[in-house]
Design a protein around this motif. Structure first.
Motif, PDB file in Angstrom:
ATOM      1  N   GLU B 220      -0.777  10.553  -0.485  1.00  0.00           N
ATOM      2  CA  GLU B 220      -1.444  10.353   0.757  1.00  0.00           C
ATOM      3  C   GLU B 220      -1.796  10.141   1.174  1.00  0.00           C
ATOM      4  O   GLU B 220      -0.918   8.883   2.026  1.00  0.00           O
ATOM      5  N   ASP B 221      -2.700   9.825   2.772  1.00  0.00           N
ATOM      6  CA  ASP B 221      -1.900   9.564   3.706  1.00  0.00           C
ATOM      7  C   ASP B 221      -2.405   8.559   4.038  1.00  0.00           C
ATOM      8  O   ASP B 221      -3.714   7.780   4.811  1.00  0.00           O
ATOM      9  N   ALA B 222      -2.585   7.081   3.181  1.00  0.00           N
ATOM     10  CA  ALA B 222      -3.595   5.882   3.196  1.00  0.00           C
ATOM     11  C   ALA B 222      -2.571   5.302   4.747  1.00  0.00           C
ATOM     12  O   ALA B 222      -1.351   5.304   4.793  1.00  0.00           O
ATOM     13  N   ALA B 223      -3.707   4.044   4.929  1.00  0.00           N
ATOM     14  CA  ALA B 223      -2.846   2.869   6.093  1.00  0.00           C
ATOM     15  C   ALA B 223      -1.422   2.207   5.144  1.00  0.00           C
ATOM     16  O   ALA B 223      -1.518   1.284   4.135  1.00  0.00           O
ATOM     17  N   THR B 224      -0.580   1.915   5.528  1.00  0.00           N
ATOM     18  CA  THR B 224       0.183   0.274   5.250  1.00  0.00           C
ATOM     19  C   THR B 224      -0.271  -0.637   5.299  1.00  0.00           C
ATOM     20  O   THR B 224      -1.476  -1.079   5.864  1.00  0.00           O
ATOM     21  N   LEU B 225      -0.229  -1.492   3.888  1.00  0.00           N
ATOM     22  CA  LEU B 225      -1.048  -2.585   3.796  1.00  0.00           C
ATOM     23  C   LEU B 225      -0.350  -3.448   4.574  1.00  0.00           C
ATOM     24  O   LEU B 225       0.449  -3.753   4.465  1.00  0.00           O
ATOM     25  N   PRO B 226      -1.171  -4.886   5.264  1.00  0.00           N
ATOM     26  CA  PRO B 226      -0.509  -6.086   5.327  1.00  0.00           C
ATOM     27  C   PRO B 226      -0.188  -6.512   4.765  1.00  0.00           C
ATOM     28  O   PRO B 226      -0.463  -6.721   2.885  1.00  0.00           O
ATOM     29  N   ALA B 340       3.984   2.325  -3.485  1.00  0.00           N
ATOM     30  CA  ALA B 340       4.908   1.062  -3.092  1.00  0.00           C
ATOM     31  C   ALA B 340       4.952   1.408  -2.040  1.00  0.00           C
ATOM     32  O   ALA B 340       4.760   0.409  -1.036  1.00  0.00           O
ATOM     33  N   PHE B 341       5.764   2.374  -1.451  1.00  0.00           N
ATOM     34  CA  PHE B 341       6.790   2.367   0.366  1.00  0.00           C
ATOM     35  C   PHE B 341       4.998   2.570   1.220  1.00  0.00           C
ATOM     36  O   PHE B 341       5.167   2.519   2.322  1.00  0.00           O
ATOM     37  N   VAL B 342       4.651   3.971   1.035  1.00  0.00           N
ATOM     38  CA  VAL B 342       3.316   4.103   1.350  1.00  0.00           C
ATOM     39  C   VAL B 342       2.610   3.167   1.499  1.00  0.00           C
ATOM     40  O   VAL B 342       2.369   3.009   3.111  1.00  0.00           O
ATOM     41  N   PHE B 343       2.584   2.109   0.653  1.00  0.00           N
ATOM     42  CA  PHE B 343       1.936   0.235   1.247  1.00  0.00           C
ATOM     43  C   PHE B 343       2.703  -0.669   1.836  1.00  0.00           C
ATOM     44  O   PHE B 343       2.420  -1.610   1.465  1.00  0.00           O
ATOM     45  N   GLY B 344       3.603  -0.566   1.961  1.00  0.00           N
ATOM     46  CA  GLY B 344       5.024  -1.476   2.198  1.00  0.00           C
ATOM     47  C   GLY B 344       5.594  -2.443   1.606  1.00  0.00           C
ATOM     48  O   GLY B 344       5.500  -3.208   1.228  1.00  0.00           O
ATOM     49  N   GLU B 391      11.424  -9.736   4.404  1.00  0.00           N
ATOM     50  CA  GLU B 391      11.321  -9.162   5.394  1.00  0.00           C
ATOM     51  C   GLU B 391      11.855  -8.402   6.136  1.00  0.00           C
ATOM     52  O   GLU B 391      11.563  -6.587   6.373  1.00  0.00           O
ATOM     53  N   THR B 392      12.911  -8.343   5.519  1.00  0.00           N
ATOM     54  CA  THR B 392      14.249  -7.240   5.576  1.00  0.00           C
ATOM     55  C   THR B 392      13.888  -5.961   4.686  1.00  0.00           C
ATOM     56  O   THR B 392      14.138  -4.608   5.667  1.00  0.00           O
ATOM     57  N   LEU B 393      13.453  -5.786   3.442  1.00  0.00           N
ATOM     58  CA  LEU B 393      13.024  -4.637   2.697  1.00  0.00           C
ATOM     59  C   LEU B 393      12.359  -4.388   3.602  1.00  0.00           C
ATOM     60  O   LEU B 393      12.587  -3.022   3.055  1.00  0.00           O
ATOM     61  N   ALA B 394      10.373  -4.742   3.431  1.00  0.00           N
ATOM     62  CA  ALA B 394       9.964  -4.037   3.997  1.00  0.00           C
ATOM     63  C   ALA B 394      10.274  -3.152   5.255  1.00  0.00           C
ATOM     64  O   ALA B 394      10.057  -2.268   5.610  1.00  0.00           O
ATOM     65  N   SER B 395      10.929  -4.082   5.793  1.00  0.00           N
ATOM     66  CA  SER B 395      11.110  -2.590   7.416  1.00  0.00           C
ATOM     67  C   SER B 395      11.978  -1.628   7.792  1.00  0.00           C
ATOM     68  O   SER B 395      12.046  -1.283   8.151  1.00  0.00           O
ATOM     69  N   GLY B 396      12.601  -1.471   6.539  1.00  0.00           N
ATOM     70  CA  GLY B 396      13.616  -0.703   6.050  1.00  0.00           C
ATOM     71  C   GLY B 396      13.068   0.635   5.215  1.00  0.00           C
ATOM     72  O   GLY B 396      13.878   1.345   5.117  1.00  0.00           O
ATOM     73  N   ILE B 397      11.641   0.547   4.933  1.00  0.00           N
ATOM     74  CA  ILE B 397      10.927   0.967   3.988  1.00  0.00           C
ATOM     75  C   ILE B 397      11.041   3.000   4.990  1.00  0.00           C
ATOM     76  O   ILE B 397       9.997   2.144   5.884  1.00  0.00           O
ATOM     77  N   ARG B 398      11.330   3.987   4.589  1.00  0.00           N
ATOM     78  CA  ARG B 398      10.911   4.960   5.658  1.00  0.00           C
ATOM     79  C   ARG B 398       9.502   5.227   4.404  1.00  0.00           C
ATOM     80  O   ARG B 398       9.541   5.592   3.150  1.00  0.00           O
ATOM     81  N   ARG B 399       8.672   5.622   5.908  1.00  0.00           N
ATOM     82  CA  ARG B 399       7.223   6.219   4.852  1.00  0.00           C
ATOM     83  C   ARG B 399       7.340   7.672   4.002  1.00  0.00           C
ATOM     84  O   ARG B 399       8.142   8.810   4.666  1.00  0.00           O
TER      85      ARG B 399
END
Lengths: 608, 416
Positions: B220-226, B340-344, B391-399
């Motif tokens: 689903e094209d959901a927004a990344t969660l803060p 999980a990756f969609v949501f960051g 933060e490191t791993l969250a920033s590594g996520i590819r959508r």
């Protein structure tokens, strides 16, 4: 009745007063020995009499030859009383022996104490009515006749009727009939049981009407269960306690008694009810051979029942014509196919879909072959047409389903399929044989088209793991089982170990996937239907083709998968399976003994 | 192939009634096909079980372009449909009426294999695409490739090997199983593997590598969660488990790991279990999990949040920093990882199979040794104790690809 001096006891009395004069040649000197009667009946010689001393030995001679008569002594208190002897013990004698003719028989006597001896010429009554025989004077010899007479002969039955059997515990024999079945229409009886006892005891099975089956010529075998049960009592003195009789001429009825006679005593050892013999030869094999625990003895017992099994099999085959055949065509039948695939079905049908899916992907096969499934199992007839219809709709291959209404076994089902086949070539295929890829059928057809001298050709078959299941068959003698068996050389080996790389002549091939000409099939009369279930049909067919001057060929260039025996597992397994195989081996051997013997040491023929 | 496609998507369930990953992926692709201008028409046919395994074979309309098929499988060894008349009857009729150019099959479980043959019988030009969701053809053990008695991971099927797991079925029986699957798979034009790992397993099994491609499921094209807002002095200590319970999901490994955390040095770790279908598990498994969970709940380490509706997933995930996938089987492409990756949210997962493929260790998540609660406990402490790791791993996520992107990839496959 004859006597050297007179007749009966009166003569005996007169003889006594004159008996002291020892003169071997004279008539009066013989009065120490009295013959009360001598009879010749059914080839048996019976002599009854008495003597004044138990030390006087008697024997029967003819033309100077001792007839080896059995002498049974008996107490003659009447003689002792009339002669004022202290005891009648051992004075009487009854003699019995086989004698082909009645003339020139003499009784020779000798007194061990005095040394006197003499000879008395016997006047025999030939084939007298039984009531004329003086049985009391014969003592145990009367009953002893039974073992010399053919069972169920009138004399046997009359003799038996005179003897009363005791139901007391028998001191000289034990035994039991475990299985007794008679087929009224086939007129045969199977008996299985055990007994042991005094070696000279006479044992037989007798029904309430007096019909008897003697066991003195019966097949004997080791019964481990009897041994275990009774070893403590009898210390294994009698090893072959089992008996097996397959009688193709006698019927028994009602209750049957196992009887034993020793001396003049007859005992009933056990009582059993006669069963109706099942029509199924398989059941007979089970009843006859299951108690045979020593593998080395199974073959001999199989030999015993083979005629009975063959009788039941041919009776069964005779029924086939009466059962109704149904043919269901799924899709139009090809007008002139080049080859007819005949696939018998027994027990399970889940292979069919996989075969049809493989056939569906083979354009040559679809163009040139007709497919005939033979339902050889009435249990499948209810459901299989529905499955077949579904397969036809799903996979689009046309085929025919032939239902024979009954189980005919591998040969019978193949013959039924062939009867409905239209092509000049036949390919017999088991339902658990699966092509690995399209294109397998054409080379087999071409082999027959181009080799007029080849009568049957079979491809390589492999197991699911890829190893050899069939690369031609040979015959091997199994000394442990005493039979010739069909062997698949290299079974279980990697296919690289198959010695053959091209079309090769072999002694025989498997029937699991075998192609032959329709004309040859008709000429040899098809598959031989005299076997039980399925073991030697294929080698039998190969022998028949070879006898007709054709060769058997193995084509390693064509390879299919064979699950082998999966389809047979539901009928007989384990011990029974082995026993059926051995019965079939005996039947096979009776038909092809010379060829089998010739194959010894010549396991594989040369290449064509 | 050119021109507009007419695509029938067939699935072993309808997400209205069954929320498994395969059903959801199938349905999403159906919506993707329907929305794509290259597609002239798209339909969804989902299997339904109305009479507890005794199907009527009926095909019925769920809503516009969506059908239900009352069908079942009793013989899971050979995967045969119970209601075969409906395969050659109503299903064939539906195909003739819809005239699809493509039938995209998401699973044959509960449907049987037969309908694959029927598709080609109705029209051999219909292309069959089959998306494989687990190892069903390879492994009799629910397609898990986990040994039946010991729970050991299995790396390769074999007739004798499988017979050791299922002694009641002979090696020949397993040959028949493979033969039947292979015969039906021969009718399939293209296979889709949602993970390279699964693709390789099928290639090892015998599938031609040229016939199977790896394509990700669309999300689903959901927004990344803060990021979860942190209280002063608090770290990234909240972990979440999402999904259905089964003996292979490894919840027990997670609970044991929590129990192993040293008292006094738990770094504030807290785990939310968001799970469904616990009540459908064996009484033994339910009791075992309860026994493990209760002391952890008392100690405040564990929050048993229970089932959630699809719409609630974002809000539940907003409350955690990490998602844990502790499965003790290989998995294929677990939807929860993509979500999980969609949501960051970085993912902590077992180091095997599809999980280890989708989660890159040290980049967008961490691996721990499968089935090892000690190693998972260490990993939890490492995550909770670090101020920078999240933060490191969250920033590594590819959508992950969206449904539209994934649909486009599937359509490209059909063109190829």
């Amino acid at each position: 009745m004859s006597d050297s001096t007179g007749s009966g006891l009166q003569g005996g009395l007169r003889a006594m007063g004159l008996g002291r004069r020892a003169d071997a040649g004279g008539g009066t000197q013989a009065r120490v020995v009295h013959v009360e009667g001598a009879w010749h009946i059914q080839g048996l010689l019976l002599v009854a009499g008495w003597r004044l001393s138990p030390h006087i030995a008697v024997r029967l001679v003819a033309g100077g030859t001792d007839l080896q008569a059995e002498v049974h002594t008996l107490d003659r208190g009447d003689v002792a009383a009339s002669r004022s002897l202290p005891s009648g013990n051992g004075l009487g004698f009854g003699m019995v022996c086989l004698a082909a003719q009645a003339r020139g028989v003499e009784l020779a006597w000798k007194d061990a104490v005095s040394g006197n001896s003499g000879v008395i010429a016997l006047e025999l009554q030939v084939d007298p009515p039984l009531e004329r025989i003086n049985f009391p004077a014969l003592g145990d010899a009367g009953a002893a006749c039974l073992k010399f007479l053919p069972p169920n002969s009138p004399v046997w039955q009359m003799l038996l009727a005179r003897a009363s059997a005791s139901t007391d515990v028998c001191g000289f024999a034990r035994g039991s009939v475990d299985y007794c079945a008679t087929s009224e229409p086939a007129g045969c009886t199977l008996l299985n049981g055990w007994f042991f006892g005094e070696p000279d005891a006479l044992v037989w099975v007798e029904d309430a009407r007096g019909t008897a089956v003697a066991l003195h010529g019966a097949r004997r075998y080791f019964r481990s269960d009897v041994q275990q049960e009774l070893a403590a009592d009898y210390a294994g003195a009698w090893s072959d306690t089992g008996f097996l009789v397959a009688d193709t001429t006698t019927r028994l009825h009602g209750e049957v008694y196992l009887k034993a006679m020793f001396g003049s005593r007859i005992h009933i050892l056990s009582k059993t009810r006669v069963k109706v013999m099942p029509d199924s030869a398989l059941e007979i094999v089970r009843a006859a051979l299951e108690p045979v625990s020593r593998q080395s003895e199974i073959r001999h017992c199989a030999e015993t029942i083979a005629p009975l099994v063959s009788t039941l099999i041919s009776r069964d085959r005779a029924q086939w014509a009466r059962s109704t055949e149904h043919v269901i065509e799924f899709g139009p039948r090809a007008a002139s196919p080049r080859v007819s695939l005949v696939v018998p079905l027994f027990g399970r049908t889940d292979f069919v879909e996989l075969q049809l899916m493989a056939f569906a992907r083979d354009p040559w096969l679809r163009e040139h072959a007709e497919i005939l499934y033979v339902v050889d199992d009435p249990r499948l007839e209810a459901d299989f047409p529905r499955q077949a219809s579904e397969h036809h709709l799903l996979h689009g291959v046309d085929f025919c389903v032939i239902s024979g209404g009954r189980n005919r076994g591998f040969s019978g089902a193949n013959n039924l399929g062939a009867a409905h086949a239209r092509a000049p070539l036949l390919l017999f295929m088991n339902s658990d044989v699966f092509p690995k890829a399209p294109g397998w059928l054409e080379p087999l057809v071409q082999t027959l088209d181009t080799h007029a001298d080849i009568g049957a050709v079979a491809p390589r078959l492999v197991y699911p793991d890829g190893s050899i299941q069939h690369a031609g068959m040979v015959f091997r003698w199994r000394p442990d089982l005493h039979v010739w068996t069909n062997d698949h050389p290299g079974m279980g080996f990697a296919v690289g170990l198959d010695p053959y790389r091209e079309l090769t002549r072999v002694p025989a091939v498997t029937g699991a996937c075998l192609a032959m000409r329709r004309a040859d099939f008709d000429r040899i009369g098809g598959w031989h239907t005299g076997y039980l279930i399925g073991d030697f049909e294929d080698s039998d067919l190969c022998f028949t083709l070879r006898e007709a001057g054709l060769h058997i060929a193995y084509e390693p260039g064509v390879e299919l998968i064979h699950l082998e025996r999966q389809s047979f597992q539901s009928i007989a397994s384990g011990d029974l399976r082995l026993r059926v195989t051995l019965v079939n081996a005996v039947i096979h051997e009776h038909r092809w003994r010379a060829q089998l013997d010739a194959s010894a040491g010549l396991q594989q023929d040369s290449q064509p | 192939m050119s021109g507009a496609q007419r695509i029938l998507v067939v699935s072993h369930g309808h997400p209205d009634f069954s929320l498994g990953g395969g059903e959801i992926a199938a349905y999403r692709l159906f919506t993707g096909y329907r929305a794509n201008p290259q597609v002239e028409a798209a339909w969804f046919l989902g299997r339904v079980d109305r009479r507890k395994g005794w199907p009527t074979g009926q095909i019925s309309l769920r809503r516009e372009d969506e059908y239900l098929w009352d069908q079942a499988v009793h013989d899971w060894h050979l995967m045969t449909a119970v209601h075969t008349d409906s395969v050659t009857g109503r299903f064939a009729e539906l195909l003739r009426a819809l005239r699809p150019t493509v039938v995209h099959v998401h699973h044959y479980a509960h449907l049987g294999l037969e309908f694959l043959a029927l598709i080609k019988r109705v029209d051999p030009s219909i292309r069959i695409v089959l998306t494989l969701h687990e190892y069903m053809a390879i492994c009799r053990q629910n397609g898990q490739m986990v040994k039946a008695r010991t729970g050991e991971l299995c790396r390769r099927s074999g007739f004798d090997d499988c017979n050791r797991c299922f002694p009641e079925t002979s090696a020949e029986g397993f040959w028949m199983r493979k033969q039947r699957f292979s015969e039906y798979f021969a009718l399939v034009d293209r296979f889709v593997a949602p993970s390279e790992f699964l693709r390789q397993r099928y290639i090892d099994w015998g599938l031609d590598p040229a016939r199977i491609v790896m394509l990700e499921n669309g999300q689903e094209d959901a927004a990344t969660l803060p990021p979860r807002p942190l209280a002063e002095g608090s770290g990234r200590v909240r972990f979440g488990f999402f999904g259905q319970v089964s003996a292979f999901k490894g919840i027990d490994v997670l609970l044991k790991a929590l129990a192993l955390l040293p008292r006094g040095n738990r770094a504030g770790v807290q785990v939310d279990i968001n799970c469904a279908h616990l009540e459908q598990q064996t009484p033994e498994l339910q009791a075992h999990l309860k026994e493990l969970a209760e002391p952890l709940i008392r100690q405040g380490l564990l929050h048993w949040a229970g089932p959630y509706a699809p719409g609630e997933q974002a809000s539940r995930m907003a409350g955690v920093d990490w998602v844990i996938v502790p499965s003790i089987w290989w998995e294929n492409s677990p939807m929860i990882i993509q979500e999980a990756f969609v949501f960051g949210r970085p993912v902590i997962c077992a180091n095997i199979g599809g999980m280890a493929e989708k989660v890159r260790h040290g980049i967008d998540g961490l691996h721990f040794q499968v089935g090892n609660p000690h190693h998972l406990a260490e990993t939890l402490l490492e995550c909770a104790g670090s101020t920078t790791l999240w933060e490191t791993l969250a920033s590594g996520i590819r959508r992950p690809p969206t449904v539209a992107e994934s649909t486009a990839e599937h359509l490209a496959l059909l063109e190829g």
